[in-house]
Design a protein around this motif. Sequence first.
Motif, PDB file in Angstrom:
ATOM      1  N   ASP A 100      52.542 -98.369 107.976  1.00  0.00           N
ATOM      2  CA  ASP A 100      53.684 -97.233 107.583  1.00  0.00           C
ATOM      3  C   ASP A 100      54.105 -97.512 106.315  1.00  0.00           C
ATOM      4  N   THR A 101      54.154 -96.803 105.536  1.00  0.00           N
ATOM      5  CA  THR A 101      54.596 -96.759 104.136  1.00  0.00           C
ATOM      6  C   THR A 101      55.646 -95.678 103.605  1.00  0.00           C
ATOM      7  N   THR A 102      56.687 -96.095 102.773  1.00  0.00           N
ATOM      8  CA  THR A 102      57.634 -95.446 102.180  1.00  0.00           C
ATOM      9  C   THR A 102      57.515 -95.672 100.561  1.00  0.00           C
ATOM     10  N   VAL A 103      57.124 -94.725  99.929  1.00  0.00           N
ATOM     11  CA  VAL A 103      56.890 -94.571  98.460  1.00  0.00           C
ATOM     12  C   VAL A 103      57.996 -93.632  97.756  1.00  0.00           C
ATOM     13  N   VAL A 104      58.223 -93.560  96.522  1.00  0.00           N
ATOM     14  CA  VAL A 104      58.896 -92.709  95.854  1.00  0.00           C
ATOM     15  C   VAL A 104      57.780 -92.207  94.631  1.00  0.00           C
ATOM     16  N   ALA A 105      57.859 -90.859  94.755  1.00  0.00           N
ATOM     17  CA  ALA A 105      57.007 -90.304  93.604  1.00  0.00           C
ATOM     18  C   ALA A 105      57.981 -89.792  92.558  1.00  0.00           C
ATOM     19  N   TYR A 106      57.267 -89.836  91.149  1.00  0.00           N
ATOM     20  CA  TYR A 106      57.987 -89.320  90.216  1.00  0.00           C
ATOM     21  C   TYR A 106      57.023 -88.485  89.343  1.00  0.00           C
ATOM     22  N   PRO A 107      57.448 -87.452  88.920  1.00  0.00           N
ATOM     23  CA  PRO A 107      56.532 -86.330  88.092  1.00  0.00           C
ATOM     24  C   PRO A 107      55.763 -87.252  86.814  1.00  0.00           C
ATOM     25  N   MET A 108      54.656 -87.119  86.622  1.00  0.00           N
ATOM     26  CA  MET A 108      54.094 -87.645  85.629  1.00  0.00           C
ATOM     27  C   MET A 108      54.421 -86.987  84.251  1.00  0.00           C
ATOM     28  N   THR A 109      54.916 -85.785  84.314  1.00  0.00           N
ATOM     29  CA  THR A 109      55.275 -85.179  83.145  1.00  0.00           C
ATOM     30  C   THR A 109      56.528 -85.884  82.519  1.00  0.00           C
ATOM     31  N   GLU A 110      57.336 -86.289  83.560  1.00  0.00           N
ATOM     32  CA  GLU A 110      58.506 -86.766  83.469  1.00  0.00           C
ATOM     33  C   GLU A 110      58.481 -88.104  83.051  1.00  0.00           C
ATOM     34  N   PHE A 111      57.529 -89.029  83.527  1.00  0.00           N
ATOM     35  CA  PHE A 111      57.290 -90.281  83.407  1.00  0.00           C
ATOM     36  C   PHE A 111      56.743 -90.667  81.789  1.00  0.00           C
ATOM     37  N   LEU A 112      55.887 -89.413  81.565  1.00  0.00           N
ATOM     38  CA  LEU A 112      55.468 -89.609  80.113  1.00  0.00           C
ATOM     39  C   LEU A 112      56.820 -89.584  79.067  1.00  0.00           C
ATOM     40  N   GLY A 113      57.642 -88.719  79.574  1.00  0.00           N
ATOM     41  CA  GLY A 113      58.778 -88.494  78.587  1.00  0.00           C
ATOM     42  C   GLY A 113      59.759 -89.800  78.660  1.00  0.00           C
ATOM     43  N   LEU A 114      59.715 -90.651  79.653  1.00  0.00           N
ATOM     44  CA  LEU A 114      60.432 -91.906  79.654  1.00  0.00           C
ATOM     45  C   LEU A 114      59.515 -92.961  78.779  1.00  0.00           C
ATOM     46  N   LEU A 115      58.283 -92.899  78.842  1.00  0.00           N
ATOM     47  CA  LEU A 115      57.475 -93.721  77.811  1.00  0.00           C
ATOM     48  C   LEU A 115      57.913 -93.461  76.473  1.00  0.00           C
ATOM     49  N   GLU A 116      58.268 -92.114  76.009  1.00  0.00           N
ATOM     50  CA  GLU A 116      58.571 -91.922  74.622  1.00  0.00           C
ATOM     51  C   GLU A 116      60.109 -92.549  74.413  1.00  0.00           C
ATOM     52  N   LYS A 117      60.820 -92.355  75.322  1.00  0.00           N
ATOM     53  CA  LYS A 117      62.238 -92.483  75.273  1.00  0.00           C
ATOM     54  C   LYS A 117      62.595 -93.987  75.134  1.00  0.00           C
ATOM     55  N   TYR A 118      61.796 -94.505  76.002  1.00  0.00           N
ATOM     56  CA  TYR A 118      62.177 -96.089  76.249  1.00  0.00           C
ATOM     57  C   TYR A 118      61.045 -96.911  75.703  1.00  0.00           C
ATOM     58  N   PRO A 119      60.846 -97.651  74.763  1.00  0.00           N
ATOM     59  CA  PRO A 119      59.720 -98.452  74.363  1.00  0.00           C
ATOM     60  C   PRO A 119      59.509 -99.616  75.416  1.00  0.00           C
ATOM     61  N   GLU A 120      60.654-100.133  76.006  1.00  0.00           N
ATOM     62  CA  GLU A 120      60.587-101.500  76.887  1.00  0.00           C
ATOM     63  C   GLU A 120      59.788-100.798  78.078  1.00  0.00           C
ATOM     64  N   ILE A 121      59.915 -99.646  78.499  1.00  0.00           N
ATOM     65  CA  ILE A 121      58.974 -98.951  79.723  1.00  0.00           C
ATOM     66  C   ILE A 121      57.698 -98.885  79.254  1.00  0.00           C
ATOM     67  N   SER A 122      57.373 -98.282  78.145  1.00  0.00           N
ATOM     68  CA  SER A 122      56.175 -98.298  77.567  1.00  0.00           C
ATOM     69  C   SER A 122      55.295 -99.464  77.538  1.00  0.00           C
ATOM     70  N   LYS A 123      55.953-100.513  77.162  1.00  0.00           N
ATOM     71  CA  LYS A 123      55.438-101.921  76.946  1.00  0.00           C
ATOM     72  C   LYS A 123      55.060-102.458  78.474  1.00  0.00           C
ATOM     73  N   ALA A 124      56.052-102.161  79.433  1.00  0.00           N
ATOM     74  CA  ALA A 124      55.891-102.603  80.562  1.00  0.00           C
ATOM     75  C   ALA A 124      54.682-102.084  81.179  1.00  0.00           C
ATOM     76  N   VAL A 125      54.384-100.907  81.134  1.00  0.00           N
ATOM     77  CA  VAL A 125      53.262-100.136  81.737  1.00  0.00           C
ATOM     78  C   VAL A 125      52.054-100.578  81.133  1.00  0.00           C
ATOM     79  N   VAL A 126      52.037-100.885  79.807  1.00  0.00           N
ATOM     80  CA  VAL A 126      50.537-101.415  78.984  1.00  0.00           C
ATOM     81  C   VAL A 126      50.337-102.666  79.565  1.00  0.00           C
TER      82      VAL A 126
END
Length: 219
Positions: A100-126
């Motif tokens: 039984d699992t609880t997850v949080v979904a975040y729209p891909m388009t919004e997440f791509l915006g975060l990658l552009e706005k915050y380099p540290e997030i982009s680095k962590a994802v890579v």
Amino acid sequence: MSTKSFLSTFDIFKKISTSQLGEIEKKMVEKKFAKGESLFFEGDPAENVWFVKEGHVKAVVHTADGKDLTLCMVGSNSMFGTCCCFGGGAYPCHTVAETDTTVVAYPMTEFLGLLEKYPEISKAVVTQLSKRLRQSKDMQTFEQESVEKRILHLLVGLVSEFGNTIPLTRREIAEMAGTTVETCIRTFSGLEKEGLVFGTRGKITVKNVQDLINRQDEI
């Protein structure tokens, strides 16, 4: 636990201010899935990046011979779906709630915006994607090794994901190691006799991960 305090447990959000986290939260949707329920299927549009709040999920691909191959398991405070951030329009795997699992979904388009706005997030994802690719390559390398060595290698990787108590059954380990349940059980019996692991219902506990690594190097 609030969504905000939940997000703050992820390394990628460590440097994001409270007010900025609040803005991110507004676009997030919490979802619950029962054990065995699908979060998404292979080929579905990659509409969200996912964060596990409670429970764990597995990523599966269907092989040409009709078998299911478990690619990885993801536990609490982990994220998945990020492989689609860079040019992927569809999910490359089928993801299933193993508990039984609880997850949080975040729209891909919004997440791509975060990658552009915050380099540290982009680095962590890579960094995360590189880790997943290494794990996948390692598993391919170990395909020709003995079952015991494949299972030891797999357990070492799972400890990094779940800690020393791995919330998986021997059947799930067998799927990931590409062997039968019977062979997996025999292998675990040997590991238990050597004092490397011990099992309870639905869980496998590794006493000392370095001992597993040493055993793996000896084979």
